[in-house]
Design an enzyme around this catalytic site. Structure first.
Site, short mmCIF file in Angstrom:
data_model
loop_
_atom_site.label_atom_id
_atom_site.label_comp_id
_atom_site.label_asym_id
_atom_site.label_seq_id
_atom_site.Cartn_x
_atom_site.Cartn_y
_atom_site.Cartn_z
N LYS A 97 71.43 -14.89 -31.59
CA LYS A 97 71.31 -14.40 -32.80
C LYS A 97 71.49 -14.31 -33.97
CE LYS A 97 70.40 -9.82 -30.77
NZ LYS A 97 70.50 -9.80 -28.51
N ASP A 132 67.05 -14.46 -30.38
CA ASP A 132 66.65 -13.26 -30.63
C ASP A 132 65.97 -12.53 -31.87
OD1 ASP A 132 67.05 -12.97 -28.07
OD2 ASP A 132 69.12 -11.89 -28.20
N GLN A 161 57.51 -8.83 -32.45
CA GLN A 161 58.12 -7.59 -31.62
C GLN A 161 56.92 -6.16 -32.02
OE1 GLN A 161 62.49 -5.72 -32.43
NE2 GLN A 161 61.64 -7.13 -34.29
N ARG A 180 59.04 -15.09 -26.63
CA ARG A 180 59.26 -13.60 -26.30
C ARG A 180 58.25 -12.37 -26.73
NH1 ARG A 180 64.69 -12.32 -26.10
NH2 ARG A 180 65.47 -13.57 -24.79
N LYS A 183 58.26 -5.06 -26.88
CA LYS A 183 57.36 -3.85 -27.53
C LYS A 183 58.70 -3.79 -29.29
CE LYS A 183 55.94 -1.31 -23.97
NZ LYS A 183 56.29 0.03 -23.43
N GLY A 184 59.57 -3.72 -28.77
CA GLY A 184 61.21 -3.86 -30.40
C GLY A 184 62.23 -2.91 -29.87
N HIS A 224 59.44 -3.27 -18.80
CA HIS A 224 59.63 -2.55 -17.68
C HIS A 224 59.16 -1.49 -17.00
CE1 HIS A 224 64.10 -3.28 -19.31
NE2 HIS A 224 63.90 -4.36 -18.60
N ARG A 285 71.97 0.54 -27.86
CA ARG A 285 70.40 0.51 -27.71
C ARG A 285 69.43 0.64 -26.94
NH1 ARG A 285 72.75 -2.85 -31.22
NH2 ARG A 285 72.49 -5.27 -29.89
N ARG A 286 69.34 0.67 -25.73
CA ARG A 286 69.39 0.67 -24.49
C ARG A 286 69.01 2.06 -24.04
NH1 ARG A 286 68.98 -4.37 -25.74
NH2 ARG A 286 67.78 -3.47 -26.59
#
Length: 334
Positions: A97, A132, A161, A180, A183-184, A224, A285-286
């Site tokens: 990052k 990233d 994204q 990569r 979705k964001g 996922h 964030r997850r």
């Protein structure tokens, strides 16, 4: 559940909570999705995944870098990860990052830090380095840095994204760069990004299809979502697209059995493996992406083995308990 998502995003940006969480080590369920705090445990994780036919991209977690010293320390950590990966002969590359490397301190400083990483990556087996995606406010700095690097290095790529209105134009700019597609994960306003799941999913599929049909560079499809994965599987079959042109990616700790299944079917597969002391922002964030994972927090809080952690981190546990109760109520309302 936009209110719940906003709640977790706000926590991920809270510096006090992030700093408090470092004292505990991965807890509150985060140990399910963070490989560890050190390189040794992370390499062990990668070796186990490699045995299942899964490659890895390693993210040395870091939030709120505000000094040149912190940025240089992050750079040195990333170089050390690459060196250790190379010596261990494991199948892994790194995701970095630019905020961690100082782009919000000085863009030229961050560029030089990133270039040094890429020079070292060449020494260590020409390791791929993925830049990233971050918040929209950092997008210009990220693309400007990549534009300067991609002419000199072929082992660098970035992330697109799908929730951004301009995602297609950005993606097409990098036809010859490994990308990569995601979705964001950040909260962006309606002036720059789609707001509904239906809109984001639709644009994500458009990006994937266009990329696979028009670019010869490698593409990582990071999701996922089994509906999108099944769509991609059928799409590449219908259009005779080689599996060598793309891979699926998932986050460490999520849908692991499904990851094994896809790798077992012969698809290229990479697991995004985060590690390090700075786990709290990543974990929040997850949860923002999938608030149902709140049960990870509840399981960890009430695990008897965590008594010492609870004693050390009583303040943050209390906050997490309130978080769990409050978010659970929000689920019912939304």
């Amino acid at each position: 559940m936009p209110v719940v998502k906003d709640f977790f995003i706000a926590l991920s940006n809270n510096k006090f909570m992030n700093e408090s969480a470092k004292k505990m080590g991965p807890a509150l369920g985060a140990k399910k999705v963070v490989a560890g705090v050190d390189i040794d445990s992370t390499i062990d994780t990668v070796e186990r995944l490699n045995m299942r036919g899964i490659s890895c991209t390693l993210d040395n977690l870091g939030e709120f870098v505000t000094t040149r010293h912190e940025a240089l320390e992050a750079q040195q950590n990333i170089v050390e990860i690459m060196r250790r990966n190379y010596n261990a002969n494991i199948d892994a590359h790194v995701s970095i990052k630019l905020t961690q490397l100082g782009i919000n301190i000085d863009k030229e400083f961050a560029y030089k830090n990133t270039r040094e990483i890429l020079l070292k990556a060449h020494e260590y087996g020409n390791t791929f380095v993925n830049i990233d995606a971050e918040k929209y406010e950092d997008l210009v700095g990220i693309t400007e840095t990549l534009d300067r690097l991609k002419g000199e290095f072929k082992n660098v790529g970035t992330v697109i994204q799908a929730y951004l209105y301009d995602a297609m134009n950005i993606m097409n700019k990098y036809q010859d760069v490994r990308l990569r597609l995601v979705k964001g994960a950040y909260k962006e306003g309606p002036n720059v990004a789609f707001q509904t799941k239906e809109e984001i999913d639709s644009n994500y599929i458009k990006l994937i299809e266009h990329r696979l049909l028009t670019s010869n560079a490698f593409t990582s499809i990071a999701t996922h979502d089994h509906n999108i994965i099944n769509h991609v599987k059928q799409f590449v079959k219908d259009h005779h697209i080689s599996n060598d042109q793309f891979e699926f990616q998932m986050l460490y700790g999520f849908r692991t059995d499904y990851a094994y299944e896809l790798a077992g079917e012969g698809y290229n597969f990479t697991m995004y493996v985060p590690f390090g002391e700075d786990w709290f922002g990543y974990f929040m964030r997850r949860l923002a992406e999938r608030p149902q994972n709140l049960n990870l927090i509840l399981l960890d809080i009430f695990n008897k083995k965590n008594k010492e952690k609870i004693a050390v981190g009583a303040g943050i546990i209390g906050a997490a308990s309130l978080l769990a109760i409050g978010a659970s109520k929000l689920f019912k309302k939304n």
